[in-house]
Design an enzyme around this catalytic site. Structure first.
Site, mmCIF file in Angstrom:
data_model
loop_
_atom_site.group_PDB
_atom_site.id
_atom_site.type_symbol
_atom_site.label_atom_id
_atom_site.label_comp_id
_atom_site.label_asym_id
_atom_site.label_seq_id
_atom_site.Cartn_x
_atom_site.Cartn_y
_atom_site.Cartn_z
ATOM 1 C CG ASP A 1 -0.286 0.033 2.538
ATOM 2 O OD1 ASP A 1 -0.915 0.511 3.509
ATOM 3 O OD2 ASP A 1 0.885 -0.394 2.664
ATOM 4 C CG ASP B 1 4.062 0.136 1.775
ATOM 5 O OD1 ASP B 1 3.859 1.023 2.616
ATOM 6 O OD2 ASP B 1 3.409 -0.910 1.731
ATOM 7 C CG ASP C 1 5.828 -1.794 5.019
ATOM 8 O OD1 ASP C 1 5.206 -0.965 4.332
ATOM 9 O OD2 ASP C 1 5.357 -2.327 6.042
HETATM 10 O O1 RIB Z 1 1.765 -0.375 10.911
HETATM 11 C C1 RIB Z 1 2.735 -0.213 9.900
HETATM 12 C C2 RIB Z 1 2.164 -0.477 8.548
HETATM 13 O O2 RIB Z 1 1.163 0.497 8.263
HETATM 14 C C3 RIB Z 1 3.197 -0.354 7.415
HETATM 15 O O3 RIB Z 1 2.933 -1.321 6.422
HETATM 16 C C4 RIB Z 1 2.973 1.023 6.872
HETATM 17 O O4 RIB Z 1 3.273 1.124 5.475
HETATM 18 C C5 RIB Z 1 1.500 1.206 7.090
HETATM 19 O O5 RIB Z 1 0.844 0.614 5.996
HETATM 20 CA CA CA Z 2 2.685 -0.700 4.126
#
Ligand code: RIB
Ligand code: CA
Length: 317
Positions: free
Chosen positions: A11, A16, A237
């Protein structure tokens, strides 16, 4: 060098992006494809951000597919306060010329897993809506998955709420389907998520390179620091991808885990049964619908950080 075949579900969001850069650039990873889901921002913005990150990575023709536009049951809750309205720090990044794949996310997942001659590791670093839909639509293909290494959950505190981590909290029903799927799961959660980080000094060092990836990474790091007024900022991530190819840098333990899908204050919590075995035998109040999950509890922070910097910037010393 032996390669590990992975599919990312993202996402994209700033952290990411750190993960996609790494997966596309590390020589031991064969990034088969990327599926996009509603999470940090809307799925079409996630796609645009992901295509742009692949440009910065100098990636080849890696398929990117569009997935769920909202959670299975709830409504979308975006993390603009962290990632900005566009999910990438509102940097006004110019659009990529790459095109999104014509298949849906679950069709791309099916095709990549069916076509792969190597075991496939699925690495969701986002809400698990796509993965739940894939498991329900193509259960026979899902049985061919080697394992799932996901960023999500927590064996301790939450971030989206006191109890729940954002990816699980965004779609608890999807997370429950994934955790109960029977596919071997490693949970890279909040117990370690915040620890590998990057500072303004790291960004300045990356900027010394003339290559697009370190330049792009430095811009994101600096934007994240300025938006959150904190340094170091987490590489987030990315850690889940590092966990796939360098498990020796991580400490894990297996717990029975269940996702709370109630409407109460613990909604979206990944309840990990960390009781001592003797206690569990005395009080056999097992968690209903739980699954044995490998939970990441510790890591070699310096080694994980240096792994990322050396992959993103080939001149990193
Ligand atoms: O809680 C952390 C997650 O939430 C990560 O994947 C960040 O990108 C958000 O999506
Ligand atoms: Ca994420």
């Amino acid at each position: 060098m032996e390669k590990t075949s992975i599919i990312l579900d993202v996402d994209t969001g700033v952290d990411d992006a750190f993960a996609v850069l790494f997966a596309a650039m590390h020589p031991a990873i064969n990034l088969l494809g990327v599926t996009c889901v509603d999470g940090n921002t809307n799925v079409d913005q996630v796609i645009a951000n992901t295509l742009k990150v692949l440009d910065a990575a100098g990636a080849g023709d890696i398929p990117v597919a569009r997935g769920a536009v909202r959670p299975l049951l709830g409504k979308s809750e975006y993390a603009e306060y962290v990632h900005g309205a566009d999910g990438m720090g509102d940097l006004g990044i110019t659009p990529s010329h790459r095109k999104v794949d014509s298949r849906s996310a679950i069709e791309l997942l099916r095709d990549l897993i069916e076509e792969s001659k190597e075991p496939v590791t699925l690495v969701p670093i986002a809400p698990l809506t796509n993965i739940a839909l894939f498991l329900r639509a193509f259960p026979e293909t899902a049985k061919k998955l080697h394992r799932i290494v996901l960023m999500g959950g927590s064996a301790s505190a939450g971030n989206a709420t006191a109890a729940a981590e954002f990816n699980v909290w965004h779609d608890p029903e999807a997370a429950a389907i994934v955790f109960q799927s029977g596919v071997p799961i490693t949970m890279y959660g909040l117990d370690v998520f915040m620890r590998p980080g990057a500072t303004s000094e790291n960004a300045a060092k990356l900027l010394k390179s003339s290559d697009p990836a370190p330049q792009f990474a430095a811009t994101l790091i600096q934007a994240f620091i300025e938006r959150l007024h904190v340094s170091p900022i987490t590489l987030g991530d990315y850690g889940a991808v590092a966990c796939v190819i360098h498990p020796e840098l991580f400490t894990t333990e297996v717990f029975d885990v269940v996702v709370d899908t109630s409407q109460g204050p613990a909604r979206g919590q990944t309840i990990c049964d960390r009781r001592a075995p003797f206690l569990k035998s005395i009080e056999p109040n097992d968690l209903t619908d739980s699954a044995a999950v490998r939970v990441v509890l510790d890591l070699d922070v310096e080694a994980v950080e240096q792994l990322w910097f050396k992959t993103i910037d080939k001149g990193w010393l």
